[in-house]
Design an enzyme around this catalytic site. Structure first.
Site, PDB file in Angstrom:
ATOM      1  N   ASN A 181       0.838  -1.199   0.000  1.00  0.00           N
ATOM      2  CA  ASN A 181       0.000   0.000   0.000  1.00  0.00           C
ATOM      3  C   ASN A 181       0.872   1.247   0.000  1.00  0.00           C
ATOM      4  OD1 ASN A 181      -2.440   1.596   0.419  1.00  0.00           O
ATOM      5  ND2 ASN A 181      -1.779   1.853   2.542  1.00  0.00           N
TER       6      ASN A 181
ATOM      7  N   HIS B 281       0.980   5.120   1.277  1.00  0.00           N
ATOM      8  CA  HIS B 281       0.306   5.987   2.246  1.00  0.00           C
ATOM      9  C   HIS B 281       1.010   7.349   2.252  1.00  0.00           C
ATOM     10  CE1 HIS B 281      -2.138   6.979   5.703  1.00  0.00           C
ATOM     11  NE2 HIS B 281      -1.054   7.541   6.221  1.00  0.00           N
TER      12      HIS B 281
ATOM     13  N   SER C 135       5.013   6.738   2.327  1.00  0.00           N
ATOM     14  CA  SER C 135       5.539   5.425   2.711  1.00  0.00           C
ATOM     15  C   SER C 135       4.870   4.363   1.846  1.00  0.00           C
ATOM     16  CB  SER C 135       5.189   5.096   4.173  1.00  0.00           C
ATOM     17  OG  SER C 135       5.560   6.144   5.051  1.00  0.00           O
TER      18      SER C 135
ATOM     19  N   ASP D 264      -2.586   0.722   8.316  1.00  0.00           N
ATOM     20  CA  ASP D 264      -1.357   1.370   7.837  1.00  0.00           C
ATOM     21  C   ASP D 264      -0.154   0.963   8.683  1.00  0.00           C
ATOM     22  OD1 ASP D 264      -2.770   2.738   5.813  1.00  0.00           O
ATOM     23  OD2 ASP D 264      -3.314   4.330   7.210  1.00  0.00           O
TER      24      ASP D 264
HETATM   25  C1  GRF Z   1      -2.635   9.033  -2.665  1.00  0.00           C
HETATM   26  O1  GRF Z   1      -2.235  10.172  -1.949  1.00  0.00           O
HETATM   27  C2  GRF Z   1      -2.434   7.786  -1.860  1.00  0.00           C
HETATM   28  O2  GRF Z   1      -1.272   7.805  -1.097  1.00  0.00           O
HETATM   29  C3  GRF Z   1      -3.640   7.795  -0.974  1.00  0.00           C
HETATM   30  O3  GRF Z   1      -4.676   8.210  -1.819  1.00  0.00           O
HETATM   31  C4  GRF Z   1      -4.141   9.029  -2.869  1.00  0.00           C
HETATM   32  C5  GRF Z   1      -4.546   8.402  -4.153  1.00  0.00           C
HETATM   33  O4  GRF Z   1      -4.169   9.155  -5.257  1.00  0.00           O
HETATM   34  N1  GRF Z   1      -3.813   6.532  -0.319  1.00  0.00           N
HETATM   35  P1  GRF Z   1      -4.299   8.539  -6.701  1.00  0.00           P
HETATM   36  O5  GRF Z   1      -5.688   7.897  -6.797  1.00  0.00           O
HETATM   37  O6  GRF Z   1      -3.207   7.549  -6.915  1.00  0.00           O
HETATM   38  O7  GRF Z   1      -4.200   9.719  -7.628  1.00  0.00           O
END
Ligand code: GRF
Length: 204
Positions: free
Chosen positions: A108, A110, A137, A146
């Site tokens: 994932n 984050h 991360s 997370d």
């Molecule tokens: C990113 O900031 C990711 O880290 C978070 O949600 C956002 C998704 O952005 N979990 P995208 O859909 O990849 O443009």
């Protein structure tokens, strides 16, 4: 190995992975087999279709349990035999039922330096707290929120004139390259985990 990408939103991290794969920069990934979304109207779904990637959209039905929902997801994706599943802006928590189907294979991204600012809207949490330094991360997904072992992190400074939006964008820009690097590490098996610490082996 084959990869599947889970999204819920705009899909810019997914696009970064697709671009890297096309350019031969996503090491260890032979194919991006599908993009899965739990949201029918996620802009990332159209982007994936436009990029010629198979899309699978399965929203959760209100009445069904999380476990039943996840089994429906698994039924839809299992034949792709993916070795890695990348949560790229996937806004659901996966239950142990699903995690056990892909042990050590789900990662994932984050948007904070974990373990700080877990959960939703981490950039706003960091911004509102007033930190000078945040970032992003990539971590293995386990049953905690997370909380799985961190694969890679990248720091991003908050500038004095940053708005929440510009701060968010600076982090997002770093997310894209960090995720490509982390997927390459995991897909090539270039890591070892000891006491939660993920050490990265040389790949070249
Ligand atoms: C990113 O900031 C990711 O880290 C978070 O949600 C956002 C998704 O952005 N979990 P995208 O859909 O990849 O443009």
């Amino acid at each position: 190995m084959k990869a599947g990408i889970f999204i819920s939103g705009t899909g810019t991290n997914m696009e970064a992975l697709v671009k890297a794969h096309r350019e031969g920069e996503l090491e260890g990934v032979s194919e991006i087999s599908f993009v899965f979304s739990n949201k029918r109207n996620a802009p990332g779904v159209e982007k994936a279709e436009a990029a010629g990637i198979k899309t699978i959209v399965i929203p959760k039905i209100k009445e069904e349990s999380v476990e039943d929902y996840e089994i429906r997801i698994f039924d839809a994706i299992k034949n792709y035999n993916t070795g890695i599943i990348v949560l790229a802006g996937f806004m659901r928590i996966l239950s142990p039922v699903f995690l056990r189907l892909y042990p050590g294979q789900i990662i994932n991204i984050h948007p904070s330096l974990l373990p700080a600012f877990k959960g939703v809207d981490a950039q706003k949490q960091a911004y509102d707290y007033g930190v000078k330094l945040s970032g992003c991360s990539v971590h293995f997904v386990d049953e905690s929120l997370d909380g799985g072992p961190v694969i890679l992190q990248k720091a991003v400074l908050r500038q004095d004139d940053d708005t929440l939006e510009s701060f968010r964008n600076s982090i997002l820009k770093e997310e894209h390259s960090l995720l490509v690097e982390a997927v390459s590490i995991v897909a090539t098996g270039a890591y070892e985990i000891q006491n939660r610490f993920v050490s990265i082996k040389r790949r070249k």
